[in-house]
Scaffold this motif. Structure first.
Motif, mmCIF file in Angstrom:
data_model
loop_
_atom_site.group_PDB
_atom_site.id
_atom_site.type_symbol
_atom_site.label_atom_id
_atom_site.label_comp_id
_atom_site.label_asym_id
_atom_site.label_seq_id
_atom_site.Cartn_x
_atom_site.Cartn_y
_atom_site.Cartn_z
ATOM 1 N N PRO A 54 32.152 -14.376 -9.801
ATOM 2 C CA PRO A 54 31.134 -13.156 -10.654
ATOM 3 C C PRO A 54 31.795 -11.671 -10.396
ATOM 4 C CG PRO A 54 29.543 -14.696 -9.670
ATOM 5 C CD PRO A 54 30.800 -15.117 -9.102
ATOM 6 N N LEU A 55 32.446 -11.662 -9.272
ATOM 7 C CA LEU A 55 33.032 -10.348 -8.882
ATOM 8 C C LEU A 55 34.293 -10.098 -9.488
ATOM 9 C CD1 LEU A 55 31.680 -9.740 -5.374
ATOM 10 C CD2 LEU A 55 30.693 -8.759 -7.271
ATOM 11 N N PHE A 56 34.952 -11.356 -9.577
ATOM 12 C CA PHE A 56 36.333 -11.422 -10.036
ATOM 13 C C PHE A 56 36.552 -11.304 -11.365
ATOM 14 C CE2 PHE A 56 36.932 -11.240 -5.546
ATOM 15 C CZ PHE A 56 38.134 -10.922 -5.360
ATOM 16 N N ALA A 57 35.635 -11.465 -12.364
ATOM 17 C CA ALA A 57 35.565 -11.513 -13.535
ATOM 18 C C ALA A 57 36.147 -10.165 -14.209
ATOM 19 C CB ALA A 57 34.101 -11.691 -14.200
ATOM 20 N N GLU A 58 36.790 -10.302 -15.438
ATOM 21 C CA GLU A 58 37.054 -8.891 -16.107
ATOM 22 C C GLU A 58 35.830 -7.965 -16.413
ATOM 23 O OE1 GLU A 58 40.564 -8.265 -17.049
ATOM 24 O OE2 GLU A 58 40.635 -10.032 -15.483
ATOM 25 N N VAL A 59 36.194 -6.692 -16.327
ATOM 26 C CA VAL A 59 34.775 -5.865 -16.666
ATOM 27 C C VAL A 59 34.111 -6.127 -17.806
ATOM 28 C CG1 VAL A 59 36.104 -3.847 -17.241
ATOM 29 C CG2 VAL A 59 34.282 -3.430 -15.586
ATOM 30 N N GLU A 60 34.957 -6.543 -18.656
ATOM 31 C CA GLU A 60 34.388 -6.738 -20.306
ATOM 32 C C GLU A 60 33.308 -7.845 -20.268
ATOM 33 O OE1 GLU A 60 38.877 -5.962 -21.548
ATOM 34 O OE2 GLU A 60 37.591 -6.822 -19.713
ATOM 35 N N ALA A 61 33.045 -8.434 -19.044
ATOM 36 C CA ALA A 61 31.915 -9.333 -18.654
ATOM 37 C C ALA A 61 30.561 -8.468 -18.854
ATOM 38 C CB ALA A 61 32.195 -10.367 -17.851
ATOM 39 N N LEU A 62 30.701 -7.277 -18.437
ATOM 40 C CA LEU A 62 29.284 -6.450 -18.245
ATOM 41 C C LEU A 62 29.005 -5.920 -19.633
ATOM 42 C CD1 LEU A 62 30.475 -4.289 -15.165
ATOM 43 C CD2 LEU A 62 29.351 -6.549 -15.281
ATOM 44 N N PRO B 268 36.009 -1.982 -26.307
ATOM 45 C CA PRO B 268 37.592 -1.343 -26.042
ATOM 46 C C PRO B 268 37.543 -0.023 -26.038
ATOM 47 C CG PRO B 268 37.261 -2.808 -27.972
ATOM 48 C CD PRO B 268 35.921 -2.802 -27.249
ATOM 49 N N ALA B 269 36.444 0.775 -26.272
ATOM 50 C CA ALA B 269 36.468 2.195 -26.047
ATOM 51 C C ALA B 269 36.224 2.515 -24.542
ATOM 52 C CB ALA B 269 35.311 2.876 -27.085
ATOM 53 N N LEU B 270 35.165 2.031 -24.089
ATOM 54 C CA LEU B 270 34.958 2.266 -22.865
ATOM 55 C C LEU B 270 36.090 1.835 -21.739
ATOM 56 C CD1 LEU B 270 32.784 3.664 -21.142
ATOM 57 C CD2 LEU B 270 31.606 1.492 -20.670
ATOM 58 N N MET B 271 36.860 0.764 -22.086
ATOM 59 C CA MET B 271 37.857 0.435 -21.198
ATOM 60 C C MET B 271 38.985 1.282 -21.013
ATOM 61 S SD MET B 271 37.376 -2.578 -19.930
ATOM 62 C CE MET B 271 39.136 -2.617 -19.144
ATOM 63 N N LYS B 272 39.390 2.190 -22.116
ATOM 64 C CA LYS B 272 40.029 3.037 -21.717
ATOM 65 C C LYS B 272 39.921 3.988 -20.637
ATOM 66 C CE LYS B 272 43.263 5.693 -24.904
ATOM 67 N NZ LYS B 272 43.125 6.546 -26.171
ATOM 68 N N PRO B 273 39.013 4.774 -20.269
ATOM 69 C CA PRO B 273 38.849 5.369 -19.374
ATOM 70 C C PRO B 273 38.694 4.504 -17.889
ATOM 71 C CG PRO B 273 36.739 5.548 -20.641
ATOM 72 C CD PRO B 273 37.955 4.731 -21.340
ATOM 73 N N ARG C 111 26.560 9.086 -15.932
ATOM 74 C CA ARG C 111 25.364 8.034 -16.217
ATOM 75 C C ARG C 111 25.935 6.741 -16.306
ATOM 76 N NH1 ARG C 111 20.671 10.130 -20.250
ATOM 77 N NH2 ARG C 111 19.012 8.890 -19.712
ATOM 78 N N ARG C 112 26.871 6.627 -17.184
ATOM 79 C CA ARG C 112 27.242 5.182 -17.657
ATOM 80 C C ARG C 112 27.957 4.690 -16.385
ATOM 81 N NH1 ARG C 112 26.814 1.518 -19.722
ATOM 82 N NH2 ARG C 112 27.790 0.311 -21.271
ATOM 83 N N ALA C 113 28.628 5.279 -15.694
ATOM 84 C CA ALA C 113 29.494 4.742 -14.301
ATOM 85 C C ALA C 113 28.448 4.237 -13.484
ATOM 86 C CB ALA C 113 30.221 5.944 -13.726
ATOM 87 N N GLY C 114 26.992 5.199 -13.521
ATOM 88 C CA GLY C 114 26.138 4.256 -12.759
ATOM 89 C C GLY C 114 25.615 3.205 -13.000
ATOM 90 N N GLN C 115 25.307 3.162 -14.362
ATOM 91 C CA GLN C 115 24.533 1.673 -15.164
ATOM 92 C C GLN C 115 25.665 0.706 -14.752
ATOM 93 O OE1 GLN C 115 24.417 3.300 -18.989
ATOM 94 N NE2 GLN C 115 22.336 4.239 -18.712
ATOM 95 N N LEU C 116 27.036 0.850 -14.740
ATOM 96 C CA LEU C 116 28.067 -0.168 -14.677
ATOM 97 C C LEU C 116 28.003 -0.799 -13.080
ATOM 98 C CD1 LEU C 116 31.041 1.169 -16.811
ATOM 99 C CD2 LEU C 116 29.438 -0.928 -17.217
#
Length: 687
Positions: free
Chosen positions: A8-16, A21-26, A163-168
């Motif tokens: 679960p930790l080595f899954a791509e971040v899109e799994a969250l 796509p917009a958030l993946m850029k930063p 705030r978004r970074a904290g939620q992720l």
């Protein structure tokens, strides 16, 4: 194979949840592409939010949470002026909520007059008035006020709010499993460290939790030291080719000076290693100009005397060609065939070298990474010497030693000394030799720090130096003018100096083609060029004894190790040498400290320790280019404080607690995968 519990930790971040796509850029910009990256993206600081009933002037400068009621709007005619919402707390104290830009409609919607709102943000005094600019949070009465008293602050990129970074991070922490304990129980109790899962949760909740942070730093250092220990054990189990030279070739060498005591000691250590069937893995640390090349030459000749081939790997083509010329000159008249192989050798020249390596007629090969590519086959490679370790990490060392049936003996040389703690944490699988003595005739270099406002005086001084028959380097930090920097580019500086000195000016930088670069270097070595304007391509190894002056422009931009390395280009001949550090006007505290250390010391071992205090380990080791996993959780101070304990703990696991087979060992195996040091697990199997 990675244990399932970590998947679960080595899954791509899109799994969250909420990652598109917009958030993946930063996130990509920050290197956060997997859940584990978010988990290890620890907060860098925090905000303390103070909940108050009423506003007080002494809270100015603090972040507070308070309920207020909007009573009035203040807008001026100008679009550039701020829009203000005047509000009062429950006892009538005024607070001005300030919004810049065209936000008046939005602000009116957020704050309907007469309806209470809970706001949280920094209180500032504007004259006698308390104000809050762009509150962090605005909460309506029917919404829960769920703000932590301590809010973590993360490193961000455009498009990613805190705030978004904290939620992720919260989602990533939710995926962190409970893992077996890999730390020795008495050490765990003594340090009062929490379990790994608890520590990661605590740091994301409260970034000031020193104990939890220390635990995570220790885990990473421990995994690193255990991996290096397993690499070392694996290489010790493998059988290499014992190399015992008879001294015949070394006896024919005509040396310019008798080797120093440190060189003799090191050569003896290496000779002892080469005679063993266990492959040598030795790190040779020496200050600039301490005579590492002579040690390398003696080692290569020992291998050739024993009937094997030797390879010398240099980090840049310029240095590879210089080594080739130096060794060819020193070995002239000896029955030793030296060849060079870089990315530039093509067609028949390349074929000829490859054939010579395969049939054994080439005894010593010098080159860049090309010498270990597929298709390059040696008849009997007995020794590999790697120059400038900074650019060749653990990953490449593993690749090299696994390339041959009989792994070659390995001698690794560093450009400048590496601090003790980094030697332990990055070269723990190696034996270490130190050249701490200078060859006779090596002069201390006088270092001056001068403001770039005195540039004209500097150029006049350069004119006198050149008129007296001297040669000089002029180092610039950039290749071309860029918007983000006002530093003089190498091309611009060369053009300016040419207006005064004409064809006596040469230019080299990283973007030039090889032959072009060689021609300029050769002209400088012959003395046809008096001043070589360069970027840091001349950082290592370039040797022109008549050059007794080096000017480093924008010196505050360079790290200490790099400045020391550049300074080492002079002081190689008979004359007194000088290094001039041209500094800009706006010096940071670190920049000032760096230049003071350079001015006051010529000792590379001292400079290396100071450099570690001022910068991160990754910068000093250049691991960003080396393919190594960097330390992500442990900072240099933590590495210094914990590396000895972690090394002892890892040794205890290997020697007493059954290696990776016992209960603690199985947990440690998971740690190796968690911190991506799992190449060592593969070695354990293959070893």
């Amino acid at each position: 194979m990675r244990p399932d519990i970590l998947n679960p930790l080595f899954a791509e971040v899109e799994a969250l949840k909420g990652v598109g796509p917009a958030l993946m850029k930063p996130l990509r910009k920050l290197g956060l592409e997997r859940v584990i990256d978010l988990l290890f993206h620890l907060p860098v600081t925090w905000i303390d939010r103070k909940a108050v009933e009423t506003l007080e002037a002494e809270d100015a400068g603090r972040v507070v949470t308070v309920q207020v009621t909007p009573v009035d709007y203040r807008a001026t005619g100008s679009a550039r002026a701020p829009f203000r919402v005047h509000a009062t707390d429950k006892v009538g104290n005024y607070l001005s909520l300030v919004y810049f830009g065209r936000n008046s409609g939005w602000a009116r919607k957020l704050f309907p007059l007469g309806e209470p709102r809970t706001v949280s943000g920094k209180i500032e005094l504007y004259g006698q008035e308390m104000q809050m600019i762009h509150p962090d949070h605005v909460i309506a009465p029917d919404e829960p006020v769920d703000l932590p008293a301590r809010e973590p602050v993360y490193r961000l990129s455009e498009g990613l709010a805190n705030r978004r970074a904290g939620q992720l991070a919260e989602q990533a922490v939710g995926r962190a499993p409970e893992l077996g304990e890999w730390i020795e129980p008495s050490l765990l109790a003594q340090r009062q460290w929490p379990a790994w899962q608890d520590a990661i949760r605590r740091v994301h909740a409260d970034p000031s939790d020193r104990i939890a942070r220390e635990r995570l730093a220790y885990d990473e250092i421990f995994a690193n030291q255990l991996a290096l220990m397993l690499v070392r054990a694996s290489s010790r189990r493998r059988r290499g080719l014992p190399l015992k030279g008879d001294g015949s070739l070394r006896g024919m060498l005509r040396l310019p000076y008798a080797p120093t005591g440190a060189q003799q000691r090191t050569i003896a250590e290496i000779e002892g290693d080469l005679q063993q069937s266990t492959p040598m893995v030795r790190l040779l640390q020496g200050d600039v100009g301490a005579g590492k090349t002579l040690v390398a030459l003696m080692t290569l000749l020992t291998a050739v005397e024993a009937g094997a081939q030797g390879a010398l790997l240099a980090p840049t083509e310029i240095l590879a060609r210089q080594h080739f010329e130096t060794l060819s000159r020193q070995l002239a008249g000896l029955p030793v065939n030296v060849a060079i192989l870089t990315g530039r050798e093509k067609g028949k020249a390349r074929e000829s070298v490859l054939m010579g390596l395969a049939d054994g007629s080439i005894h010593i090969l010098i080159g860049t990474h090309a010498i270990f590519q597929q298709g390059v086959t040696y008849k009997q490679l007995g020794l590999a010497v790697i120059d400038e370790q900074h650019r060749f990490g653990v990953a490449q060392r593993m690749m090299l030693t696994s390339k041959a049936e009989m792994p070659p003996h390995l001698l690794v040389m560093t450009a400048t000394p590496i601090p003790r703690t980094l030697t332990l944490s990055h070269y723990g699988e190696m034996d270490v030799s130190r050249l701490d003595e200078m060859p006779p005739g090596r002069q201390p270099i006088e270092t001056l720090v001068i403001s770039d406002q005195r540039l004209d005086e500097m150029v006049d001084g350069l004119g006198r130096h050149v008129a007296g028959g001297g040669q000089a380097y002029w180092v610039c930090p950039l290749v071309e003018e860029s918007e983000v920097s006002d530093q003089a580019a190498a091309e611009a500086r060369a053009a300016t100096l040419k207006m005064r000195f004409g064809d006596r000016i040469g230019l080299v930088h990283g973007r030039m083609k090889g032959p072009e670069k060689d021609a300029v270097m050769a002209a400088f070595q012959r003395g046809d060029v008096s001043v070589l304007v360069a970027t840091t391509v001349i950082e290592v190894g370039v040797d022109v004894p008549n050059a007794t002056l080096i000017v480093i422009e924008g010196a505050e931009r360079f790290g200490l190790a790099q400045l020391h390395q550049l300074r080492g280009r002079v002081g190689r001949g008979e004359g007194k040498s000088r290094c001039v550090l041209l500094r800009g006007g706006a010096l940071s505290e670190t920049g000032r400290a760096r230049l003071a250390i350079m001015k006051n010391s010529n000792d590379g071992f001292f400079i290396a320790e100071e450099d570690l205090k001022l910068r991160g380990a990754g910068e000093i080791l250049g691991t960003r280019q080396s393919g190594d996993a960097e330390m992500r959780l442990a900072d240099p101070e933590q590495v210094s404080a914990l590396v000895d304990t972690a090394t002892a703990d890892a040794r205890l696991l290997v020697d007493r607690d059954g290696g990776l087979e016992g209960e603690r060992g199985r947990a440690a195996r998971v740690a190796l995968y968690l911190f991506e040091r799992d190449a060592a697990v593969g070695l354990l199997r293959s070893g």
